[in-house]
Design an enzyme around this catalytic site. Structure first.
Site, mmCIF file in Angstrom:
data_model
loop_
_atom_site.group_PDB
_atom_site.id
_atom_site.type_symbol
_atom_site.label_atom_id
_atom_site.label_comp_id
_atom_site.label_asym_id
_atom_site.label_seq_id
_atom_site.Cartn_x
_atom_site.Cartn_y
_atom_site.Cartn_z
ATOM 1 C CG ASP A 75 -5.210 7.363 5.953
ATOM 2 O OD1 ASP A 75 -5.956 6.431 5.638
ATOM 3 O OD2 ASP A 75 -5.067 8.373 5.260
ATOM 4 C CD GLU A 105 -3.223 0.386 0.369
ATOM 5 O OE1 GLU A 105 -2.761 1.285 -0.348
ATOM 6 O OE2 GLU A 105 -4.444 0.228 0.558
ATOM 7 C CG ASP A 106 -0.956 4.831 -1.375
ATOM 8 O OD1 ASP A 106 -1.642 4.164 -0.565
ATOM 9 O OD2 ASP A 106 -1.463 5.637 -2.177
ATOM 10 C CB VAL A 109 1.907 13.429 3.189
ATOM 11 C CG1 VAL A 109 2.340 13.982 4.530
ATOM 12 C CG2 VAL A 109 1.450 11.990 3.299
#
Lengths: 306, 191
Positions: B101, B97-98, B151
């Site tokens: 959260d 995954e990037d 971000v």
């Protein structure tokens, strides 16, 4: 008495449900299965079967069918009374099962606890709140149900009106009259998701952001309940609850309460204070506040990233 | 026409990113010695990370891709828009995954892939933001933990912008909150 070989008794703490169960068991020569008995019974029958239902939906359905079949076969040999353990849900709609909910007003239950444990009223009130919460969490987490919904039961008894002996007589009479009155449309075994949707149809969100948040949870298949529990936070000298807090969501899969706020952070001190107090009083309860900026982030993320 | 979004502060330089990707790659290679994991890369954000990460792996692996429908009003449940071709039964699956959260997406992925009877599932994410977590999820490997700021860069976009940056930046935050948070952790400022 009729054709019921299983009686499930769901009861509020100190509502005399246990005493009524004892009386019934003695008169009917039924076995009583309480929490310890339940664990021993399932372990003896099948050591690999969990004593509580798995949380995953499909596994839970399988567990329910297995346990239900086992209990039905057991009852053919000897009748029993199942105290708690989600009996009203596991055996929902079974012709041979009679479901009872025993309740009593909070004032009476506080008084009973104060006498039983020789405590003052305020302490008794806190003990009761903690025990009520444990019971509610067990049923919510494992079965996803609002267990005080009277529609789960054949009979709801308020013991502020009846002594144990009177309650016993009423139950016997109710079972006699209910025999053979099976509903023409059998009660459907609702899955947890159906249960949730069933409840959701009645949900009136107090803020649009809560509705949006619920949609996001639905989208990812995360089970939720809206404002399912109110936590007493402050009591007066007489033990009356003067401040309470009802978090917006409960996520049974994570045993997590969520409070959503769209107020600016500097205006959330009141809510923060309540959450701090809740954590002090109920250290086992997991709660997370989603502030306005967190919420904006969630909305931005799910609407923004690709 | 709306103004294009602006970049905020620098969070991780391209050098910092490459250094950590290399370290995580070594760690994964060590943990999977003698195995051949299937890397399930979640489109689209994780592609940049996956490409660099796989260059650092010293073990054999298979790679495949998955894409999920993003949340949008009217769509009731998340849908798998593109599924892996490789059968996962009996395999060691590593989800790439990037960013993790809220954990909602990866929680869904783990639940979905578990039903295909893999030998094990682990999760590797370029970034992890535990402050925003809602759904419980075990992130076995990650390059950086970040605070509660938005971000972009290194695969992470905002409305299609900034995905191809080689470093990680905050999205411009006019309140100055992101800058303050980064300052407190000795980050930010230069770009």
């Amino acid at each position: 008495m009729g054709d019921f070989s299983i009686i499930t008794i769901s009861r509020e703490v100190e509502s005399l449900g246990d005493e009524i169960a004892l009386r019934l068991a003695k008169k009917l020569a039924f076995e009583i299965i309480d929490r310890e008995g339940w664990v021993a019974l399932l372990r003896e029958w099948n050591t690999e079967l969990p004593v509580e239902p798995p949380l995953e939906e499909k596994e839970q359905e399988e567990w329910m069918v297995t346990v239900r079949t086992f209990l039905r076969e057991k009852a053919e040999k000897r009748g029993f009374i199942l105290l708690g353990r989600g009996g009203q849900r596991i055996l929902e709609g079974l012709d041979s099962a009679f479901h009872i909910l025993v309740v009593a007003p909070i004032e009476i239950r506080i008084q009973r606890i104060a006498e039983k444990y020789n405590q003052d009223r305020a302490t008794a009130s806190r003990i009761l709140a903690e025990q009520d919460m444990q019971r509610e969490r067990f049923l919510m987490r494992n079965f996803g149900i609002d267990w005080k919904n009277p529609l789960y039961y054949n009979l709801v008894l308020n013991t502020s009106f009846y002594h144990i002996e009177e309650a016993y007589t009423l139950i016997i009479e109710a079972m006699r009259r209910a025999t053979n009155k099976v509903p023409s449309v059998p009660v459907k075994q609702r899955s947890l998701f159906e249960e949730k949707n069933f409840l959701k149809e009645r949900v009136f969100f107090s803020h649009p952001s809560e509705e949006d948040f619920a949609r996001i949870l639905d989208f990812y298949g995360i089970r939720w309940l809206y404002e399912p529990r109110t936590f007493p936070l402050v009591w007066d000298e007489e033990g009356n609850v003067v401040e309470a807090f009802a978090p917006d969501f409960y996520l049974p899969d994570f045993d997590l309460f969520i409070e959503l706020t769209t107020q600016k952070q500097k205006l959330t001190w009141k809510k923060n204070k309540k959450v701090r107090r809740l954590k002090e009083l109920y250290p086992d309860v997991k709660i997370k506040i989603i502030y306005a900026r967190d919420y904006e982030h969630i909305v931005r993320k799910f609407g923004g990233r690709k | 026409m709306n103004e294009p979004p602006r970049l905020g502060d620098l969070v991780f330089t391209p050098e910092e990113v490459q250094k950590r990707v290399k370290e995580v790659g070594r760690c994964i290679s060590g943990d999977y010695v003698g195995k051949k994991p299937v890397l399930v890369v979640i489109l689209r954000g994780a592609v940049y990370f996956a490409v660099d990460l796989t260059r650092e792996l010293s073990i054999p692996f298979d790679i495949d891709f998955m894409s999920l429908s993003p949340f949008r009003p009217g769509l009731q449940r998340v849908e798998i828009e593109m599924d892996v071709d490789i059968p996962l039964a009996g395999k060691d699956v590593l989800i790439i995954e990037d960013i993790i959260d809220t954990g909602l997406t990866v929680n869904f992925l783990v639940r979905t892939l578990e039903k295909r009877f893999p030998r094990g599932i682990r999760v590797c994410s370029f970034l992890s933001c535990p402050a925003r977590r809602i759904a419980e999820v075990h992130v076995h490997y990650f390059c950086f933990e970040i605070p509660d700021v938005y971000v972009v860069g290194y695969g992470l976009d905002f409305q299609g912008y900034f995905r191809n940056l080689t470093g990680v930046y905050t999205l411009y935050d006019p309140t100055g909150r992101s800058t303050q948070i980064l300052k407190a952790m000795g980050k930010g400022g230069k770009r």
